[in-house]
Design an enzyme around this catalytic site. Structure first.
Site, PDB file in Angstrom:
ATOM      1  N   ARG A 155     -71.832  -1.152   5.098  1.00  0.00           N
ATOM      2  CA  ARG A 155     -72.855  -1.715   6.038  1.00  0.00           C
ATOM      3  C   ARG A 155     -74.073  -2.087   5.282  1.00  0.00           C
ATOM      4  O   ARG A 155     -74.617  -1.285   4.640  1.00  0.00           O
ATOM      5  CB  ARG A 155     -72.779  -1.244   7.378  1.00  0.00           C
ATOM      6  CG  ARG A 155     -71.853  -1.108   8.402  1.00  0.00           C
ATOM      7  CD  ARG A 155     -72.040  -0.298   9.522  1.00  0.00           C
ATOM      8  NE  ARG A 155     -71.019  -0.107  10.249  1.00  0.00           N
ATOM      9  CZ  ARG A 155     -70.228   0.949  10.344  1.00  0.00           C
ATOM     10  NH1 ARG A 155     -70.566   1.916   9.659  1.00  0.00           N
ATOM     11  NH2 ARG A 155     -68.944   1.163  11.179  1.00  0.00           N
ATOM     12  N   LYS A 186     -72.316   4.552  11.887  1.00  0.00           N
ATOM     13  CA  LYS A 186     -72.878   4.630  13.144  1.00  0.00           C
ATOM     14  C   LYS A 186     -72.548   5.846  13.806  1.00  0.00           C
ATOM     15  O   LYS A 186     -71.423   6.743  13.412  1.00  0.00           O
ATOM     16  CB  LYS A 186     -71.909   3.603  13.893  1.00  0.00           C
ATOM     17  CG  LYS A 186     -72.447   2.174  13.577  1.00  0.00           C
ATOM     18  CD  LYS A 186     -71.718   1.169  14.231  1.00  0.00           C
ATOM     19  CE  LYS A 186     -72.098  -0.496  13.980  1.00  0.00           C
ATOM     20  NZ  LYS A 186     -71.252  -1.286  14.829  1.00  0.00           N
ATOM     21  N   HIS A 254     -72.410  -8.784   5.517  1.00  0.00           N
ATOM     22  CA  HIS A 254     -71.008  -8.101   5.991  1.00  0.00           C
ATOM     23  C   HIS A 254     -69.810  -8.957   5.759  1.00  0.00           C
ATOM     24  O   HIS A 254     -68.838  -8.503   5.812  1.00  0.00           O
ATOM     25  CB  HIS A 254     -71.156  -8.595   7.812  1.00  0.00           C
ATOM     26  CG  HIS A 254     -70.729  -7.338   8.358  1.00  0.00           C
ATOM     27  ND1 HIS A 254     -71.344  -5.975   8.312  1.00  0.00           N
ATOM     28  CD2 HIS A 254     -69.934  -7.261   9.450  1.00  0.00           C
ATOM     29  CE1 HIS A 254     -70.799  -5.214   9.299  1.00  0.00           C
ATOM     30  NE2 HIS A 254     -69.646  -6.071   9.894  1.00  0.00           N
ATOM     31  N   ARG A 257     -68.531  -6.905   2.919  1.00  0.00           N
ATOM     32  CA  ARG A 257     -67.812  -5.789   3.848  1.00  0.00           C
ATOM     33  C   ARG A 257     -66.167  -6.187   4.195  1.00  0.00           C
ATOM     34  O   ARG A 257     -65.324  -5.769   4.141  1.00  0.00           O
ATOM     35  CB  ARG A 257     -68.522  -5.387   5.075  1.00  0.00           C
ATOM     36  CG  ARG A 257     -67.930  -4.213   5.905  1.00  0.00           C
ATOM     37  CD  ARG A 257     -68.948  -3.597   6.771  1.00  0.00           C
ATOM     38  NE  ARG A 257     -68.521  -2.847   7.860  1.00  0.00           N
ATOM     39  CZ  ARG A 257     -68.113  -1.561   7.869  1.00  0.00           C
ATOM     40  NH1 ARG A 257     -68.249  -0.899   6.875  1.00  0.00           N
ATOM     41  NH2 ARG A 257     -67.627  -0.883   8.815  1.00  0.00           N
ATOM     42  N   HIS A 280     -64.598   3.227  10.740  1.00  0.00           N
ATOM     43  CA  HIS A 280     -64.513   2.889  12.148  1.00  0.00           C
ATOM     44  C   HIS A 280     -64.131   3.926  12.931  1.00  0.00           C
ATOM     45  O   HIS A 280     -63.207   4.994  12.253  1.00  0.00           O
ATOM     46  CB  HIS A 280     -63.336   1.658  12.054  1.00  0.00           C
ATOM     47  CG  HIS A 280     -63.820   0.373  11.619  1.00  0.00           C
ATOM     48  ND1 HIS A 280     -62.856  -0.502  11.166  1.00  0.00           N
ATOM     49  CD2 HIS A 280     -65.128  -0.093  11.771  1.00  0.00           C
ATOM     50  CE1 HIS A 280     -63.621  -1.614  11.117  1.00  0.00           C
ATOM     51  NE2 HIS A 280     -64.923  -1.404  11.227  1.00  0.00           N
ATOM     52  N   TYR A 289     -58.263  -6.667  10.421  1.00  0.00           N
ATOM     53  CA  TYR A 289     -57.965  -7.088   9.157  1.00  0.00           C
ATOM     54  C   TYR A 289     -56.300  -7.354   8.750  1.00  0.00           C
ATOM     55  O   TYR A 289     -56.130  -7.982   7.975  1.00  0.00           O
ATOM     56  CB  TYR A 289     -58.434  -6.141   8.178  1.00  0.00           C
ATOM     57  CG  TYR A 289     -60.106  -5.950   8.302  1.00  0.00           C
ATOM     58  CD1 TYR A 289     -60.766  -6.941   7.760  1.00  0.00           C
ATOM     59  CD2 TYR A 289     -60.764  -4.948   9.067  1.00  0.00           C
ATOM     60  CE1 TYR A 289     -61.909  -6.956   7.998  1.00  0.00           C
ATOM     61  CE2 TYR A 289     -61.912  -5.109   9.100  1.00  0.00           C
ATOM     62  CZ  TYR A 289     -62.809  -6.041   8.564  1.00  0.00           C
ATOM     63  OH  TYR A 289     -64.230  -6.225   8.710  1.00  0.00           O
TER      64      TYR A 289
END
Length: 311
Positions: A155, A186, A254, A257, A280, A289
């Site tokens: 990110r 995150k 992004h 990414r 994730h 994806y």
């Protein structure tokens, strides 16, 4: 209690007055409620409020959907209608709130935009300096950042937060000897992601000329003022580089990414590994994806299979 309104629209006016005078909602919000409820009155013409049941609201929702209305707009209207009937049930007798349990159609999931492998490699690879290119040191900094975004799927905030070395309070750093980058994503979750050789070479070239940070810190990537580069500056630099280098689409961090994730998945088929590298928490976030992967296969099929061109 005052006399009951004698029409559907009068009930709407009474509800809007309550929103405005008692709940003191803003004029903008009250106007939005007014539009949504006016539309409900028009769609249900010929039926009084007590006659509208759950199935009637579902039919009206289907009608809105048939008009190609965005699902988010339909959800907002349903919310307005639900609040109106909740209030109305305290004014007149209703068998139930007819909007309760009615949901808007699902929002179509937009696939993240990814570059082709050739376009991604061309974007981050070293090239002949173009007009308006950054000075040598800044150019090396940019290339190292862009290579790392694509190599490891970081990110932009994770990239900006990298330090040159591990240390107290460091959110992330590059372990050159292990060809790894350590980042804090995150939820303050730390993860280790491999770094490809091209990105390692770009990092080594930048570190060799990297000046000492102006603020005495340990930031890996620096702004023109010698302080830690911000996500916004990274975005601006990548966008300018994409335009100058002839990228086929508007490029943002992004997108690199997304490109990393889809290209690794196309090559390996290992969804769990891609999940770990992206950071994730749930594999459902990574499953988008697989759609990108199928999209790639469908494009190959359409171009290559002799029967695919027959519509």
């Amino acid at each position: 209690m005052s006399a009951e309104p004698d029409s559907k629209l009068a009930w709407i006016d009474a509800y809007l007055a309550q929103l405005r005078d008692q709940r003191q909602l803003s004029p903008h919000t009250v106007a939005a409620y007014a539009r949504d409820l006016q539309e409900l009155a028009e769609l249900s013409a010929g039926q009084d409020w007590p006659q509208l049941d759950h199935f009637a609201i579902r039919r009206l929702t289907a009608k809105l959907h048939s008009r190609q209305l965005d699902p988010r707009s339909i959800a907002r209207k349903l919310s307005s209608w639900r609040g109106f009937f909740e209030w109305l049930s305290g004014q007149i007798t209703l068998s139930s709130n007819p909007v309760q349990g009615v949901r808007a159609p699902k929002q179509a999931r937009t696939l993240p935009r990814a570059l082709s492998v050739d376009d991604a490699v061309r974007l981050v690879a070293p090239s002949t300096p173009h007009a308006g290119a950054a000075p040598e040191a800044a150019g090396l900094c940019n290339r190292a950042m862009f290579e790392l975004l694509y190599s490891s799927g970081l990110r932009v905030s994770e990239l900006a937060g990298l330090d040159l070395t591990a240390g107290k309070g460091a959110l992330g750093w590059v372990a050159l000897e292990n060809h790894e980058v350590v980042v804090t994503g995150k939820g303050n979750k730390q993860r280790i992601v491999p770094v490809g050789q091209a990105a390692m070479d770009a990092l080594a070239a930048w570190i060799a000329v990297r000046p000492a940070p102006a603020d005495g810190g340990n930031a890996l990537f620096l702004s023109s003022r010698g302080t830690r580069v911000s996500p916004r500056v990274i975005q601006q630099r990548l966008q300018a580089h994409g335009v100058a280098s002839g990228a086929p689409v508007h490029v943002h961090p992004h997108m690199l990414r997304h490109s990393f994730a889809s290209h690794v998945l196309q090559s390996s088929g290992d969804l769990r590994a891609v999940q770990e590298m992206l950071g994730h928490s749930s594999i459902s976030s990574t499953q988008v994806y697989t759609a990108l992967d199928f999209q790639h296969l469908a494009e190959v099929y359409d171009k290559a299979h002799p029967r695919a061109k027959i519509k």
